[in-house]
Design a protein around this motif. Structure first.
Motif, PDB file in Angstrom:
ATOM      1  N   LEU A 272       8.621  -4.399  -2.637  1.00 43.56           N
ATOM      2  CA  LEU A 272       7.826  -3.204  -2.921  1.00 43.56           C
ATOM      3  C   LEU A 272       6.587  -3.547  -3.741  1.00 43.56           C
ATOM      4  O   LEU A 272       5.482  -3.058  -3.456  1.00 43.56           O
ATOM      5  CB  LEU A 272       8.676  -2.170  -3.652  1.00 43.56           C
ATOM      6  CG  LEU A 272       8.007  -0.821  -3.935  1.00 43.56           C
ATOM      7  CD1 LEU A 272       7.633  -0.129  -2.627  1.00 43.56           C
ATOM      8  CD2 LEU A 272       8.935   0.073  -4.755  1.00 43.56           C
ATOM      9  N   LEU A 273       6.757  -4.429  -4.751  1.00 47.08           N
ATOM     10  CA  LEU A 273       5.612  -4.832  -5.562  1.00 47.08           C
ATOM     11  C   LEU A 273       4.617  -5.662  -4.752  1.00 47.08           C
ATOM     12  O   LEU A 273       3.406  -5.538  -4.928  1.00 47.08           O
ATOM     13  CB  LEU A 273       6.085  -5.631  -6.774  1.00 47.08           C
ATOM     14  CG  LEU A 273       6.504  -4.820  -8.004  1.00 47.08           C
ATOM     15  CD1 LEU A 273       6.938  -5.751  -9.132  1.00 47.08           C
ATOM     16  CD2 LEU A 273       5.372  -3.926  -8.483  1.00 47.08           C
ATOM     17  N   ALA A 274       5.131  -6.518  -3.857  1.00 44.95           N
ATOM     18  CA  ALA A 274       4.236  -7.309  -3.004  1.00 44.95           C
ATOM     19  C   ALA A 274       3.409  -6.395  -2.105  1.00 44.95           C
ATOM     20  O   ALA A 274       2.199  -6.612  -1.913  1.00 44.95           O
ATOM     21  CB  ALA A 274       5.046  -8.293  -2.164  1.00 44.95           C
ATOM     22  N   ARG A 275       4.044  -5.373  -1.562  1.00 44.24           N
ATOM     23  CA  ARG A 275       3.319  -4.406  -0.730  1.00 44.24           C
ATOM     24  C   ARG A 275       2.297  -3.636  -1.556  1.00 44.24           C
ATOM     25  O   ARG A 275       1.155  -3.434  -1.118  1.00 44.24           O
ATOM     26  CB  ARG A 275       4.302  -3.434  -0.083  1.00 44.24           C
ATOM     27  CG  ARG A 275       5.189  -4.064   0.995  1.00 44.24           C
ATOM     28  CD  ARG A 275       6.227  -3.084   1.510  1.00 44.24           C
ATOM     29  NE  ARG A 275       5.587  -1.904   2.072  1.00 44.24           N
ATOM     30  CZ  ARG A 275       6.247  -0.802   2.447  1.00 44.24           C
ATOM     31  NH1 ARG A 275       7.570  -0.756   2.312  1.00 44.24           N
ATOM     32  NH2 ARG A 275       5.604   0.219   2.951  1.00 44.24           N
ATOM     33  N   PHE A 276       2.697  -3.218  -2.751  1.00 42.13           N
ATOM     34  CA  PHE A 276       1.779  -2.449  -3.589  1.00 42.13           C
ATOM     35  C   PHE A 276       0.601  -3.308  -4.035  1.00 42.13           C
ATOM     36  O   PHE A 276      -0.540  -2.839  -4.082  1.00 42.13           O
ATOM     37  CB  PHE A 276       2.519  -1.896  -4.805  1.00 42.13           C
ATOM     38  CG  PHE A 276       1.656  -1.031  -5.686  1.00 42.13           C
ATOM     39  CD1 PHE A 276       1.363   0.272  -5.329  1.00 42.13           C
ATOM     40  CD2 PHE A 276       1.116  -1.536  -6.854  1.00 42.13           C
ATOM     41  CE1 PHE A 276       0.555   1.079  -6.123  1.00 42.13           C
ATOM     42  CE2 PHE A 276       0.306  -0.746  -7.666  1.00 42.13           C
ATOM     43  CZ  PHE A 276       0.034   0.561  -7.294  1.00 42.13           C
ATOM     44  N   GLN A 277       0.880  -4.574  -4.338  1.00 42.30           N
ATOM     45  CA  GLN A 277      -0.193  -5.469  -4.771  1.00 42.30           C
ATOM     46  C   GLN A 277      -1.225  -5.651  -3.669  1.00 42.30           C
ATOM     47  O   GLN A 277      -2.428  -5.602  -3.908  1.00 42.30           O
ATOM     48  CB  GLN A 277       0.382  -6.816  -5.188  1.00 42.30           C
ATOM     49  CG  GLN A 277      -0.673  -7.810  -5.666  1.00 42.30           C
ATOM     50  CD  GLN A 277      -0.053  -9.079  -6.196  1.00 42.30           C
ATOM     51  OE1 GLN A 277       0.691  -9.056  -7.171  1.00 42.30           O
ATOM     52  NE2 GLN A 277      -0.335 -10.209  -5.556  1.00 42.30           N
ATOM     53  N   PHE A 278      -0.747  -5.872  -2.439  1.00 40.34           N
ATOM     54  CA  PHE A 278      -1.685  -6.048  -1.334  1.00 40.34           C
ATOM     55  C   PHE A 278      -2.438  -4.745  -1.059  1.00 40.34           C
ATOM     56  O   PHE A 278      -3.642  -4.762  -0.790  1.00 40.34           O
ATOM     57  CB  PHE A 278      -0.937  -6.498  -0.078  1.00 40.34           C
ATOM     58  CG  PHE A 278      -1.841  -7.071   0.971  1.00 40.34           C
ATOM     59  CD1 PHE A 278      -2.372  -8.340   0.834  1.00 40.34           C
ATOM     60  CD2 PHE A 278      -2.190  -6.335   2.100  1.00 40.34           C
ATOM     61  CE1 PHE A 278      -3.217  -8.880   1.792  1.00 40.34           C
ATOM     62  CE2 PHE A 278      -3.030  -6.860   3.059  1.00 40.34           C
ATOM     63  CZ  PHE A 278      -3.547  -8.133   2.909  1.00 40.34           C
ATOM     64  N   ALA A 279      -1.733  -3.623  -1.131  1.00 35.03           N
ATOM     65  CA  ALA A 279      -2.393  -2.330  -0.928  1.00 35.03           C
ATOM     66  C   ALA A 279      -3.458  -2.091  -1.992  1.00 35.03           C
ATOM     67  O   ALA A 279      -4.556  -1.596  -1.697  1.00 35.03           O
ATOM     68  CB  ALA A 279      -1.356  -1.206  -0.960  1.00 35.03           C
ATOM     69  N   PHE A 280      -3.148  -2.452  -3.223  1.00 35.80           N
ATOM     70  CA  PHE A 280      -4.096  -2.264  -4.320  1.00 35.80           C
ATOM     71  C   PHE A 280      -5.342  -3.124  -4.126  1.00 35.80           C
ATOM     72  O   PHE A 280      -6.478  -2.639  -4.237  1.00 35.80           O
ATOM     73  CB  PHE A 280      -3.408  -2.607  -5.642  1.00 35.80           C
ATOM     74  CG  PHE A 280      -4.320  -2.561  -6.844  1.00 35.80           C
ATOM     75  CD1 PHE A 280      -4.734  -1.352  -7.372  1.00 35.80           C
ATOM     76  CD2 PHE A 280      -4.762  -3.733  -7.435  1.00 35.80           C
ATOM     77  CE1 PHE A 280      -5.581  -1.310  -8.471  1.00 35.80           C
ATOM     78  CE2 PHE A 280      -5.607  -3.706  -8.528  1.00 35.80           C
ATOM     79  CZ  PHE A 280      -6.015  -2.488  -9.056  1.00 35.80           C
TER      80      PHE A 280
ATOM     81  N   VAL B  74       7.767 -11.246   4.066  1.00 34.00           N
ATOM     82  CA  VAL B  74       7.431 -11.551   2.687  1.00 34.00           C
ATOM     83  C   VAL B  74       7.906 -12.943   2.305  1.00 34.00           C
ATOM     84  O   VAL B  74       8.875 -13.477   2.857  1.00 34.00           O
ATOM     85  CB  VAL B  74       8.044 -10.479   1.749  1.00 34.00           C
ATOM     86  CG1 VAL B  74       9.566 -10.616   1.694  1.00 34.00           C
ATOM     87  CG2 VAL B  74       7.419 -10.524   0.365  1.00 34.00           C
ATOM     88  N   SER B  75       7.232 -13.559   1.341  1.00 36.85           N
ATOM     89  CA  SER B  75       7.644 -14.855   0.811  1.00 36.85           C
ATOM     90  C   SER B  75       8.891 -14.693  -0.050  1.00 36.85           C
ATOM     91  O   SER B  75       9.168 -13.602  -0.566  1.00 36.85           O
ATOM     92  CB  SER B  75       6.518 -15.458  -0.035  1.00 36.85           C
ATOM     93  OG  SER B  75       5.326 -15.578   0.700  1.00 36.85           O
ATOM     94  N   PRO B  76       9.650 -15.767  -0.236  1.00 44.78           N
ATOM     95  CA  PRO B  76      10.822 -15.699  -1.129  1.00 44.78           C
ATOM     96  C   PRO B  76      10.394 -15.711  -2.591  1.00 44.78           C
ATOM     97  O   PRO B  76      10.434 -16.743  -3.271  1.00 44.78           O
ATOM     98  CB  PRO B  76      11.609 -16.965  -0.753  1.00 44.78           C
ATOM     99  CG  PRO B  76      10.581 -17.913  -0.240  1.00 44.78           C
ATOM    100  CD  PRO B  76       9.551 -17.074   0.449  1.00 44.78           C
ATOM    101  N   ILE B  77       9.945 -14.571  -3.070  1.00 46.25           N
ATOM    102  CA  ILE B  77       9.413 -14.466  -4.429  1.00 46.25           C
ATOM    103  C   ILE B  77      10.370 -13.676  -5.304  1.00 46.25           C
ATOM    104  O   ILE B  77      11.142 -12.855  -4.829  1.00 46.25           O
ATOM    105  CB  ILE B  77       8.025 -13.787  -4.422  1.00 46.25           C
ATOM    106  CG1 ILE B  77       8.063 -12.507  -3.573  1.00 46.25           C
ATOM    107  CG2 ILE B  77       6.955 -14.719  -3.894  1.00 46.25           C
ATOM    108  CD1 ILE B  77       6.760 -11.780  -3.488  1.00 46.25           C
ATOM    109  N   MET B  78      10.264 -13.922  -6.599  1.00 50.49           N
ATOM    110  CA  MET B  78      11.138 -13.268  -7.563  1.00 50.49           C
ATOM    111  C   MET B  78      10.428 -12.068  -8.188  1.00 50.49           C
ATOM    112  O   MET B  78       9.203 -12.054  -8.325  1.00 50.49           O
ATOM    113  CB  MET B  78      11.560 -14.257  -8.646  1.00 50.49           C
ATOM    114  CG  MET B  78      12.311 -15.478  -8.111  1.00 50.49           C
ATOM    115  SD  MET B  78      13.836 -15.032  -7.258  1.00 50.49           S
ATOM    116  CE  MET B  78      14.801 -14.451  -8.664  1.00 50.49           C
ATOM    117  N   LEU B  79      11.211 -11.090  -8.598  1.00 49.29           N
ATOM    118  CA  LEU B  79      10.658  -9.871  -9.172  1.00 49.29           C
ATOM    119  C   LEU B  79       9.811 -10.126 -10.415  1.00 49.29           C
ATOM    120  O   LEU B  79       8.711  -9.563 -10.530  1.00 49.29           O
ATOM    121  CB  LEU B  79      11.790  -8.890  -9.483  1.00 49.29           C
ATOM    122  CG  LEU B  79      11.373  -7.546 -10.116  1.00 49.29           C
ATOM    123  CD1 LEU B  79      10.419  -6.802  -9.196  1.00 49.29           C
ATOM    124  CD2 LEU B  79      12.619  -6.701 -10.413  1.00 49.29           C
TER     125      LEU B  79
END
Length: 477
Positions: free
Chosen positions: A9-17, A405-410
């Protein structure tokens, strides 16, 4: 599992931002570069000083906008690798190639002639300088074309095959990839959105100066009158055409992405002679649009151009393939409302022009000022509608966002997201403040050329005569 979902969700929001901030500046550059080419062409044809004055005034705005567009675009290139590496690995043979074409054609064209355009007015001949301005303008349009080809392919993929061993999308026909089913409609729609957005910025700026001159009891300068008249002509002509282009785009979306149409309309049941829901609150849990205000038969008429046309409902599609209706339901309606208001502003200006009150109507000037940011707001709402409406897919129907998405941590995503917001607010907030300050200065008769002024002078502060505004850095684009 919760941590992975939150990181996604944060990855999506970051790209959207980051895309939401970035998209405004290229659209501004596209429309403004075309306007500069028109101004210089009119100056060469008529030899009227007012067109040169306006060119010199708006090229200073263009230099700042173009620079911010380059800077804001850098981030997304890295995000593809850091946050969306699986998408890049699978779709890269197609999207990566299309974006490289954008760099090899549009970027080199813009970079090659930008210096001549910005600083060569008094150093090269008139014809060569006009050619440089046209090349930069054409370059911005080519850039838009390649980027939309890539994004449109993600919306309506065509001309590909999937490698069974790696799951990668492999090109089979580049013509089919580039000219995918949604590309022509989105290209026209986005191009007119850029022109219309800039027209309302120009019209709003002129309206501000006319209203301020009236309060001071001063006569309105000729450059302000000319740019207001040109902006209102653009609004009068392009706003209705944009509504027609949007309608054609909607018909294309209904054919290729029916669930997106169902979600943005808030329709749950498939029906003929469907009503148009003017307002409501789609509820994804109860599968119902609460508090709906409906206009009978209008849904079928608008979407299919027939009273008996069948309109799809979201219940026809699995729950895990439905986009979040509440978001795009409202962004779509905001976009439509702004489009109607832009057309109304254009028609009002046409009426006032006919009455001989184009430069004296307080109503028109106030409306133009209020509507100044409307084009960019509509553009952002349209982008949200298009991209959120594609969910849960990155490549529609083929590759899910959760699998891209990449295997990233929260914690890593949270830190980078916070850093992005803070830096963007400081950097681009300052940039927008500088633009507003530049726009608050009225264009003058005998406007100075950009190369004759220092950096601080262009930005409205003191400078030494020998200080020269440096060219925006394109090298890292």
């Amino acid at each position: 599992m919760v941590s992975a979902a939150s990181a996604l969700l944060l990855a999506r929001f970051q790209f959207a931002f980051t895309v939401g901030v970035h998209i405004v500046f290229p659209a501004f550059s596209i429309g403004l570069a075309a306007y500069l080419a028109v101004l210089e062409g009119l100056w060469l044809k008529t030899d009227k000083q007012v067109y040169l004055d306006l060119y010199r005034y708006w090229i200073k705005i263009f230099s700042v906008v173009f620079g911010m567009g380059v800077v804001s675009g850098l981030v997304m290139s890295y995000e593809f690798g850091t946050n969306w590496s699986v998408f890049s690995q699978k779709a890269g043979p197609i999207t990566g190639v299309l974006l490289s074409y954008e760099v090899m054609t549009a970027f080199f064209l813009e970079a090659g002639f930008l210096g001549v355009m910005l600083f060569g007015m008094n150093k090269v001949g008139r014809g060569l300088h006009f050619a440089a301005t046209c090349c930069v303008s054409v370059g911005t349009l080519i850039s838009m074309t390649w980027i939309l080809a890539s994004n449109s392919w993600m919306q309506t993929p065509a001309g590909y095959s999937i490698d069974p061993a790696t799951g990668r999308f492999m090109p089979e026909s580049w013509l089919a990839i580039i000219f995918n089913p949604s590309f022509p409609y989105r290209l026209v729609h986005m191009g007119m959105a850029a022109f219309l957005s800039v027209a309302f910025i120009i019209g709003g700026t002129a309206a501000w100066h006319m209203m301020r001159d009236k309060r001071k009891g001063q006569p309105i300068s000729q450059p302000v009158k000319v740019m207001f008249s040109m902006a209102m002509w653009m609004a009068t002509i392009v706003a209705p055409l944009q509504i027609l282009a949007g309608d054609a785009h909607g018909l294309n979306t209904l054919k290729h992405q029916p669930v997106k149409i169902a979600a943005l309309e808030g329709d749950w049941e498939t029906e003929s002679r469907a009503p148009e829901i003017l307002f409501g609150i789609p509820n994804m849990k109860t599968e119902h649009t609460d508090y709906a205000i409906k206009l009978p038969f209008a849904g079928s008429l608008i979407l299919t151009h027939s009273l008996d046309g069948k309109v799809p409902g979201m219940k026809d599609f699995p729950a895990d393939q439905r986009p979040p209706s509440p978001i795009i339901f409202f962004t779509f309606r905001i976009m439509i409302a702004l489009g109607m208001l832009m057309a109304a502003t254009g028609f009002l200006s046409l009426y006032m022009r006919w009455r001989g009150r184009l430069f004296t109507s307080p109503l028109l000037h106030r409306m133009a000022l209020v509507m100044a940011p409307s084009g960019f707001l509509a553009l952002l709402c349209g982008w949200v509608t298009t991209e959120v409406g594609r969910q849960p897919w990155t490549v529609y129907g083929l590759l899910r966002t959760a699998d891209s998405v990449s295997p990233i941590m929260l914690p890593s995503m949270a830190i980078s997201m916070t850093a992005f917001v803070v830096v963007y607010v400081i950097v681009f907030g300052t940039g927008i403040g500088i633009l507003l300050r530049m726009l608050s200065r009225q264009p003058e008769e005998g406007e100075h050329d950009l190369s004759e002024q220092g950096t601080a002078s262009v930005l409205g502060t003191r400078s030494h005569p020998e200080t020269v505004l440096s060219s925006p850095d394109h090298g890292a684009r």
